[in-house]
Design a protein around this motif. Structure first.
Motif, PDB file in Angstrom:
ATOM      1  N   VAL A 202     -12.880  -3.449  -5.366  1.00 13.12           N
ATOM      2  CA  VAL A 202     -13.365  -2.658  -4.252  1.00 13.12           C
ATOM      3  C   VAL A 202     -13.252  -3.123  -3.333  1.00 13.12           C
ATOM      4  N   ILE A 203     -13.264  -2.861  -1.861  1.00 11.39           N
ATOM      5  CA  ILE A 203     -13.629  -3.483  -1.011  1.00 11.39           C
ATOM      6  C   ILE A 203     -14.672  -2.474   0.087  1.00 11.39           C
ATOM      7  N   MET A 204     -15.408  -3.080   1.236  1.00 14.25           N
ATOM      8  CA  MET A 204     -16.470  -2.169   1.968  1.00 14.25           C
ATOM      9  C   MET A 204     -15.742  -1.851   2.678  1.00 14.25           C
ATOM     10  N   GLY A 205     -15.637  -1.031   4.036  1.00 11.63           N
ATOM     11  CA  GLY A 205     -15.717  -1.525   5.416  1.00 11.63           C
ATOM     12  C   GLY A 205     -15.143   0.573   5.711  1.00 11.63           C
ATOM     13  N   LYS A 206     -15.542   0.771   7.248  1.00 12.28           N
ATOM     14  CA  LYS A 206     -15.203   1.593   7.797  1.00 12.28           C
ATOM     15  C   LYS A 206     -14.434   1.685   8.578  1.00 12.28           C
ATOM     16  N   LEU A 207     -13.360   0.430   9.044  1.00 12.52           N
ATOM     17  CA  LEU A 207     -12.451  -0.155   9.635  1.00 12.52           C
ATOM     18  C   LEU A 207     -11.831  -1.694   9.019  1.00 12.52           C
ATOM     19  N   LEU A 208     -10.553  -1.256   8.269  1.00 16.55           N
ATOM     20  CA  LEU A 208     -10.320  -2.220   7.482  1.00 16.55           C
ATOM     21  C   LEU A 208      -8.220  -2.418   7.592  1.00 16.55           C
ATOM     22  N   TRP A 209      -7.776  -3.492   7.769  1.00 17.06           N
ATOM     23  CA  TRP A 209      -6.520  -3.936   7.769  1.00 17.06           C
ATOM     24  C   TRP A 209      -5.933  -4.523   6.705  1.00 17.06           C
ATOM     25  N   LEU A 210      -5.013  -3.450   6.127  1.00 13.09           N
ATOM     26  CA  LEU A 210      -4.635  -3.803   4.750  1.00 13.09           C
ATOM     27  C   LEU A 210      -2.520  -4.531   4.457  1.00 13.09           C
ATOM     28  N   ARG A 211      -2.525  -4.913   3.847  1.00  9.89           N
ATOM     29  CA  ARG A 211      -1.613  -5.704   3.689  1.00  9.89           C
ATOM     30  C   ARG A 211      -0.806  -5.984   2.239  1.00  9.89           C
ATOM     31  N   LEU A 212      -0.172  -5.490   1.607  1.00  9.90           N
ATOM     32  CA  LEU A 212       0.297  -5.180   0.522  1.00  9.90           C
ATOM     33  C   LEU A 212       1.810  -5.301   0.155  1.00  9.90           C
ATOM     34  N   GLY A 213       1.857  -6.293  -0.487  1.00  8.03           N
ATOM     35  CA  GLY A 213       3.896  -7.376  -0.873  1.00  8.03           C
ATOM     36  C   GLY A 213       4.013  -6.356  -1.829  1.00  8.03           C
ATOM     37  N   ASN A 214       3.053  -5.344  -2.971  1.00  5.88           N
ATOM     38  CA  ASN A 214       4.561  -4.751  -3.836  1.00  5.88           C
ATOM     39  C   ASN A 214       3.789  -3.284  -3.422  1.00  5.88           C
ATOM     40  N   PRO A 215       3.783  -2.466  -2.226  1.00  2.00           N
ATOM     41  CA  PRO A 215       2.701  -1.237  -3.148  1.00  2.00           C
ATOM     42  C   PRO A 215       3.045  -0.174  -3.692  1.00  2.00           C
ATOM     43  N   MET A 216       4.308  -0.364  -4.166  1.00  2.00           N
ATOM     44  CA  MET A 216       5.088   0.675  -5.512  1.00  2.00           C
ATOM     45  C   MET A 216       3.882  -0.024  -6.391  1.00  2.00           C
ATOM     46  N   ALA A 217       3.245  -1.001  -6.736  1.00  2.00           N
ATOM     47  CA  ALA A 217       2.602  -1.302  -7.701  1.00  2.00           C
ATOM     48  C   ALA A 217       1.368  -0.782  -8.272  1.00  2.00           C
ATOM     49  N   VAL A 218       0.678  -0.664  -6.997  1.00  2.00           N
ATOM     50  CA  VAL A 218      -0.708  -0.393  -6.704  1.00  2.00           C
ATOM     51  C   VAL A 218      -1.541   1.358  -6.588  1.00  2.00           C
ATOM     52  N   ARG A 219      -2.209   1.480  -7.041  1.00  2.00           N
ATOM     53  CA  ARG A 219      -3.028   2.710  -6.685  1.00  2.00           C
ATOM     54  C   ARG A 219      -3.932   2.695  -5.403  1.00  2.00           C
ATOM     55  N   ILE A 220      -4.395   3.622  -4.790  1.00  2.00           N
ATOM     56  CA  ILE A 220      -5.593   3.039  -4.194  1.00  2.00           C
ATOM     57  C   ILE A 220      -6.700   4.617  -3.752  1.00  2.00           C
ATOM     58  N   ARG A 221      -7.589   4.491  -3.267  1.00  2.00           N
ATOM     59  CA  ARG A 221      -8.566   5.185  -3.690  1.00  2.00           C
ATOM     60  C   ARG A 221      -9.595   5.165  -1.894  1.00  2.00           C
ATOM     61  N   VAL A 222      -9.862   6.393  -1.498  1.00  2.00           N
ATOM     62  CA  VAL A 222     -10.498   5.743  -0.126  1.00  2.00           C
ATOM     63  C   VAL A 222     -11.468   7.104  -0.110  1.00  2.00           C
TER      64      VAL A 222
END
Length: 249
Positions: A202-222
């Motif tokens: 879990v990461i907190m921040g109103k404005l965040l930059w993400l880089r995912l190496g294998n995006p198909m392997a993860v699930r994200i909730r905002v």
């Protein structure tokens, strides 16, 4: 045997491309591009990511990625990876021993549930002891009126809602290398590393930059809202702003 680094560097120079231009086009950080050209693979996240970056970079330069990867593998590199970092994970590719173990566990659980059901039915069907019934002892009594059961109390407390600016990343399908920064690609690093399958962060921040190496392997909730599954191979950059996840091209 040929030099991987010099081959990549010469192809880039022939196309008159800078390291910064390569980073913008491939989304591979310039320091990793330079590491591939210097064959300094130790500073990269791991062998699986090296192969993923080599495939992306060689294809971008118009080279045959199979030749580059065959040369990399021939240098006594680890060969026991089950899956590539950007290819997703399939249960069909799981080791046979794992599938056999899962089957045994399922059968054992079903047997335990069946035994528990038989025991419960047996307890309910047992006749009452006749020597303890009031009629046999000659005792008569009127059955007391059942007291009204208390009404269940209804809780008015709502379930806690996720805080604003909460981003939850879960590696549900496989390993994924992740980097999170404040605001943009040059911001302060909040997290950088490989999340193993089954881990979450879990990461907190109103404005965040993400880089995912294998995006198909993860699930994200905002902000508690689940983001749809990403069906593209990485690495891919995203921006989290006002509770929304947006891809950066």
């Amino acid at each position: 045997m040929f030099e991987i680094g010099s081959t990549l560097r010469e192809a880039r120079v022939r196309r008159n491309l800078s390291l910064q231009q390569v980073e913008e086009d491939t989304k591979i950080r310039a320091k990793y591009v330079q590491a591939m050209e210097n064959e300094d693979f130790d500073i990269m996240p791991g062998p699986t990511y090296v192969k993923g970056f080599l495939r992306t970079y060689s294809t971008y330069l118009g080279l045959d990625p199979r030749i580059i990867l065959d040369e990399y593998r021939s240098r006594d590199m680890p060969s026991n990876e089950i899956h590539e970092p950007f290819g997703g994970v399939s249960m069909l590719g799981a080791p046979r021993s794992h599938r056999r173990r899962n089957t045994i566990v399922v059968v054992a659980v079903v047997c335990l549930l069946a035994l528990a059901a038989i025991w419960v039915l047996g307890e309910k069907s047992q006749p009452a002891d006749p020597t303890t019934e009031p009629g046999v002892l000659g005792i008569t009594s009127t059955s007391p009126s059942p007291s009204p059961s208390p009404s269940p109390s209804v809780s008015t407390t709502a379930s806690p809602r996720p805080a604003k600016g909460e981003v939850r990343i879960a590696a549900t399908e496989g390993d994924c290398w992740i980097e999170v920064r404040q605001e943009d690609a040059d911001g302060k690093v909040l997290f950088s590393g490989t999340m193993k399958r089954g881990q979450s962060k879990v990461i907190m921040g109103k404005l965040l930059w993400l880089r995912l190496g294998n995006p198909m392997a993860v699930r994200i909730r905002v902000d508690g809202v689940r983001v749809g599954r990403i069906e593209e191979a990485g690495p891919i950059d995203f921006l989290v702003r006002n509770g929304k996840l947006t891809r950066i091209d």
